[in-house]
Design an enzyme around this catalytic site. Structure first.
Site, PDB file in Angstrom:
ATOM      1  N   MET A 224      -1.301   6.580   3.694  1.00 22.34           N
ATOM      2  CA  MET A 224      -0.569   6.063   4.860  1.00 22.34           C
ATOM      3  C   MET A 224       0.729   5.389   4.431  1.00 22.34           C
ATOM      4  O   MET A 224       1.748   5.477   5.122  1.00 22.34           O
ATOM      5  CB  MET A 224      -1.445   5.063   5.626  1.00 22.34           C
ATOM      6  CG  MET A 224      -2.520   5.699   6.471  1.00 22.34           C
ATOM      7  SD  MET A 224      -1.853   6.798   7.733  1.00 22.34           S
ATOM      8  CE  MET A 224      -1.148   5.628   8.865  1.00 22.34           C
TER       9      MET A 224
ATOM     10  N   THR B 185      -7.741  -0.874   8.405  1.00 26.04           N
ATOM     11  CA  THR B 185      -8.866  -1.060   9.337  1.00 26.04           C
ATOM     12  C   THR B 185     -10.026  -1.790   8.668  1.00 26.04           C
ATOM     13  O   THR B 185      -9.995  -2.045   7.464  1.00 26.04           O
ATOM     14  CB  THR B 185      -9.338   0.300   9.886  1.00 26.04           C
ATOM     15  OG1 THR B 185      -9.696   1.128   8.783  1.00 26.04           O
ATOM     16  CG2 THR B 185      -8.264   0.980  10.699  1.00 26.04           C
TER      17      THR B 185
ATOM     18  N   GLY C 104       0.859  -1.191   0.000  1.00 26.35           N
ATOM     19  CA  GLY C 104       0.000   0.000   0.000  1.00 26.35           C
ATOM     20  C   GLY C 104       0.890   1.234   0.000  1.00 26.35           C
ATOM     21  O   GLY C 104       0.455   2.330   0.355  1.00 26.35           O
TER      22      GLY C 104
ATOM     23  N   HIS D  97     -13.661  11.585  10.606  1.00 26.16           N
ATOM     24  CA  HIS D  97     -12.574  11.251   9.681  1.00 26.16           C
ATOM     25  C   HIS D  97     -12.741  11.959   8.345  1.00 26.16           C
ATOM     26  O   HIS D  97     -13.821  12.429   8.018  1.00 26.16           O
ATOM     27  CB  HIS D  97     -12.506   9.738   9.454  1.00 26.16           C
ATOM     28  CG  HIS D  97     -11.896   8.996  10.598  1.00 26.16           C
ATOM     29  ND1 HIS D  97     -12.620   8.627  11.703  1.00 26.16           N
ATOM     30  CD2 HIS D  97     -10.631   8.563  10.811  1.00 26.16           C
ATOM     31  CE1 HIS D  97     -11.825   8.006  12.558  1.00 26.16           C
ATOM     32  NE2 HIS D  97     -10.608   7.948  12.047  1.00 26.16           N
TER      33      HIS D  97
ATOM     34  N   GLY E 224      -2.159  -2.278   9.602  1.00 28.99           N
ATOM     35  CA  GLY E 224      -2.736  -0.995  10.013  1.00 28.99           C
ATOM     36  C   GLY E 224      -4.043  -0.740   9.288  1.00 28.99           C
ATOM     37  O   GLY E 224      -4.804   0.155   9.659  1.00 28.99           O
TER      38      GLY E 224
ATOM     39  N   LYS F 130     -12.369   7.992   3.877  1.00 25.02           N
ATOM     40  CA  LYS F 130     -12.256   6.784   4.708  1.00 25.02           C
ATOM     41  C   LYS F 130     -13.314   5.782   4.274  1.00 25.02           C
ATOM     42  O   LYS F 130     -14.490   6.115   4.165  1.00 25.02           O
ATOM     43  CB  LYS F 130     -12.418   7.134   6.184  1.00 25.02           C
ATOM     44  CG  LYS F 130     -12.223   5.924   7.072  1.00 25.02           C
ATOM     45  CD  LYS F 130     -12.072   6.311   8.517  1.00 25.02           C
ATOM     46  CE  LYS F 130     -11.962   5.079   9.422  1.00 25.02           C
ATOM     47  NZ  LYS F 130     -10.831   4.220   9.107  1.00 25.02           N
TER      48      LYS F 130
HETATM   49  P1  NAD Z   1      -5.270   4.862   0.299  1.00 28.38           P
HETATM   50  O1  NAD Z   1      -6.439   4.521  -0.544  1.00 28.38           O
HETATM   51  O2  NAD Z   1      -4.660   6.203   0.189  1.00 28.38           O
HETATM   52  O3  NAD Z   1      -4.099   3.779   0.027  1.00 28.38           O
HETATM   53  C1  NAD Z   1      -4.299   2.406  -0.117  1.00 28.38           C
HETATM   54  C2  NAD Z   1      -3.244   1.883  -1.066  1.00 28.38           C
HETATM   55  O4  NAD Z   1      -3.310   0.460  -1.068  1.00 28.38           O
HETATM   56  C3  NAD Z   1      -3.468   2.353  -2.529  1.00 28.38           C
HETATM   57  O5  NAD Z   1      -2.289   2.937  -3.034  1.00 28.38           O
HETATM   58  C4  NAD Z   1      -3.843   1.053  -3.265  1.00 28.38           C
HETATM   59  O6  NAD Z   1      -3.359   1.045  -4.608  1.00 28.38           O
HETATM   60  C5  NAD Z   1      -3.123   0.013  -2.411  1.00 28.38           C
HETATM   61  N1  NAD Z   1      -3.727  -1.320  -2.531  1.00 28.38           N
HETATM   62  C6  NAD Z   1      -5.016  -1.678  -2.383  1.00 28.38           C
HETATM   63  N2  NAD Z   1      -5.163  -3.004  -2.554  1.00 28.38           N
HETATM   64  C7  NAD Z   1      -3.930  -3.494  -2.805  1.00 28.38           C
HETATM   65  C8  NAD Z   1      -3.439  -4.797  -3.082  1.00 28.38           C
HETATM   66  N3  NAD Z   1      -4.244  -5.868  -3.142  1.00 28.38           N
HETATM   67  N4  NAD Z   1      -2.095  -4.943  -3.283  1.00 28.38           N
HETATM   68  C9  NAD Z   1      -1.268  -3.865  -3.239  1.00 28.38           C
HETATM   69  N5  NAD Z   1      -1.691  -2.601  -3.011  1.00 28.38           N
HETATM   70  C10 NAD Z   1      -3.002  -2.421  -2.787  1.00 28.38           C
HETATM   71  O7  NAD Z   1      -5.720   4.573   1.801  1.00 28.38           O
HETATM   72  P2  NAD Z   1      -5.061   5.150   3.153  1.00 28.38           P
HETATM   73  O8  NAD Z   1      -5.705   6.424   3.551  1.00 28.38           O
HETATM   74  O9  NAD Z   1      -3.588   5.079   3.045  1.00 28.38           O
HETATM   75  O10 NAD Z   1      -5.571   4.067   4.211  1.00 28.38           O
HETATM   76  C11 NAD Z   1      -5.224   2.698   4.098  1.00 28.38           C
HETATM   77  C12 NAD Z   1      -5.779   1.952   5.298  1.00 28.38           C
HETATM   78  O11 NAD Z   1      -5.122   2.410   6.489  1.00 28.38           O
HETATM   79  C13 NAD Z   1      -7.290   2.172   5.541  1.00 28.38           C
HETATM   80  O12 NAD Z   1      -7.864   0.947   5.955  1.00 28.38           O
HETATM   81  C14 NAD Z   1      -7.307   3.186   6.676  1.00 28.38           C
HETATM   82  O13 NAD Z   1      -8.501   3.109   7.442  1.00 28.38           O
HETATM   83  C15 NAD Z   1      -6.126   2.699   7.466  1.00 28.38           C
HETATM   84  N6  NAD Z   1      -5.562   3.656   8.445  1.00 28.38           N
HETATM   85  C16 NAD Z   1      -5.095   3.114   9.570  1.00 28.38           C
HETATM   86  C17 NAD Z   1      -4.505   3.926  10.516  1.00 28.38           C
HETATM   87  C18 NAD Z   1      -3.957   3.290  11.779  1.00 28.38           C
HETATM   88  O14 NAD Z   1      -3.477   4.015  12.664  1.00 28.38           O
HETATM   89  N7  NAD Z   1      -4.016   1.969  11.879  1.00 28.38           N
HETATM   90  C19 NAD Z   1      -4.419   5.310  10.321  1.00 28.38           C
HETATM   91  C20 NAD Z   1      -4.921   5.838   9.139  1.00 28.38           C
HETATM   92  C21 NAD Z   1      -5.480   4.998   8.182  1.00 28.38           C
END
Ligand code: NAD
Length: 294
Positions: free
Chosen positions: A42, A128, A37, A182, A126, A186
């Site tokens: 993130m 969710t 990702g 959020h 990470g 999200k």
């Molecule tokens: P985002 O959409 O900006 O990024 C997700 C990335 O994952 C994209 O670049 C996408 O191309 C890639 N992706 C999706 N499926 C894939 C796969 N099968 N193989 C490879 N790459 C893949 O999302 P984001 O805002 O970065 O959030 C991502 C996750 O993190 C969400 O679930 C969000 O809720 C969670 N999050 C968690 C925390 C924490 O503290 N745990 C904090 C913020 C966000």
């Protein structure tokens, strides 16, 4: 070595064994890590943070949307000299790592975790929105492959403290509602943090039954959704990052516990902590508590 009770989620209870370091100078190999990702919001923040982190060696960046792109095109010239892979399994086979950090989507994260565990790589998830059934499956996979995993719905240290304070307050003030706020992109609602907070409040409420408000819902959903008998209100708006209020009500008083993540940097201390420590745990560990309060 100390034995720590690991927080429960989705009725899963795990005991984790953490190894503690004394002050003796010990040469420790850096933890080799991959981020999946990596091109997302993130993921990019994590790549920047892990690249600069002591004791961590960022070896792989994976993202299905950006295969072949140089990481520096996304995170700037001070980022790592890595080209993004688009296939996780092939990447892990080409470059062995110890830990996989996942910020993708809930369905992808489960497949990634399985792929990592099969190779003896510890996932730090990470992403969710992982459900109870998936968490059970993940726990079983950690046992089958004798490799630990972490699922951390919120890496911000302040959010971990917020949940702990909410747990303390709920023993005395069982009437409580959660407002989580959020950014508009999200995917899941309620947030993983709100769900975990509700579960932990329910676990300590004991006999303290919340009073049922008398209000009639004239618009369906206006009172929020219920998890573990706690009303949760999910706000999604441009300009927000990740915020939560836990509001307790008592006779003639209220108590509000609020946490704000103003930018994604707030999650990075927690991410680094998990990367450094996950291999010393056992089974599936949910949340940061066992590392923060050990
Ligand atoms: P985002 O959409 O900006 O990024 C997700 C990335 O994952 C994209 O670049 C996408 O191309 C890639 N992706 C999706 N499926 C894939 C796969 N099968 N193989 C490879 N790459 C893949 O999302 P984001 O805002 O970065 O959030 C991502 C996750 O993190 C969400 O679930 C969000 O809720 C969670 N999050 C968690 C925390 C924490 O503290 N745990 C904090 C913020 C966000």
């Amino acid at each position: 070595m100390i034995l720590t009770a690991v927080l429960t989620s989705a009725n899963l209870v795990t005991l984790g064994v953490c190894s503690c370091h004394d002050n003796a100078m010990v040469e420790v190999e850096p933890v080799k890590v991959a981020v999946v990702g990596a091109a997302g919001r993130m993921g990019q923040e994590t790549v920047r943070a892990l690249h600069r982190a002591e004791g961590i060696d960022l070896q792989l960046a994976i993202d299905r949307s950006s295969g072949g792109t140089h990481v520096r095109e996304l995170v700037g010239s001070r980022g790592p000299d890595l080209v993004i892979h688009d296939k996780l399994g092939a990447a892990l086979d080409s470059t062995p790592v110890d830990v996989l950090v996942d910020f993708t989507t809930a369905s992808a994260a489960m497949q990634h975790a399985e792929s990592a565990l099969k190779r003896g790589v510890a996932p730090v998830i990470g992403t969710t929105g992982i459900g109870v059934q998936d968490l059970r499956m993940l726990k079983a996979l950690t046992e089958e492959h004798s490799t630990p995993a972490m699922y951390v719905p919120n890496f911000a240290i302040g959010a971990v403290l917020m949940m702990r304070f909410a747990e303390l307050a709920a023993r005395w003030m069982p009437d409580v509602e959660i407002i989580e706020l959020h950014h508009e992109n999200k995917e899941d609602a309620p947030s993983g943090t709100a769900a975990l907070t509700a579960e932990r409040i329910a676990s300590v409420r004991g006999g303290g039954v919340p009073k049922k408000p008398r209000s009639v819902e004239r618009t369906p959903g206006v009172r929020g959704g219920k998890m573990h008998d706690v009303n949760i209100h999910s706000i999604r708006l441009r300009g927000l990052v990740a915020h939560q209020e836990v509001v307790f009500g008592g006779q003639g008083e209220t108590l509000t516990i609020r946490h704000d993540s103003f930018d994604r940097g707030s999650f990075m201390e927690g991410v680094k902590l998990c990367v450094r420590r996950v291999k010393s745990l056992q089974g599936l560990v949910i949340g940061l508590d066992s590392l923060v309060f050990d």
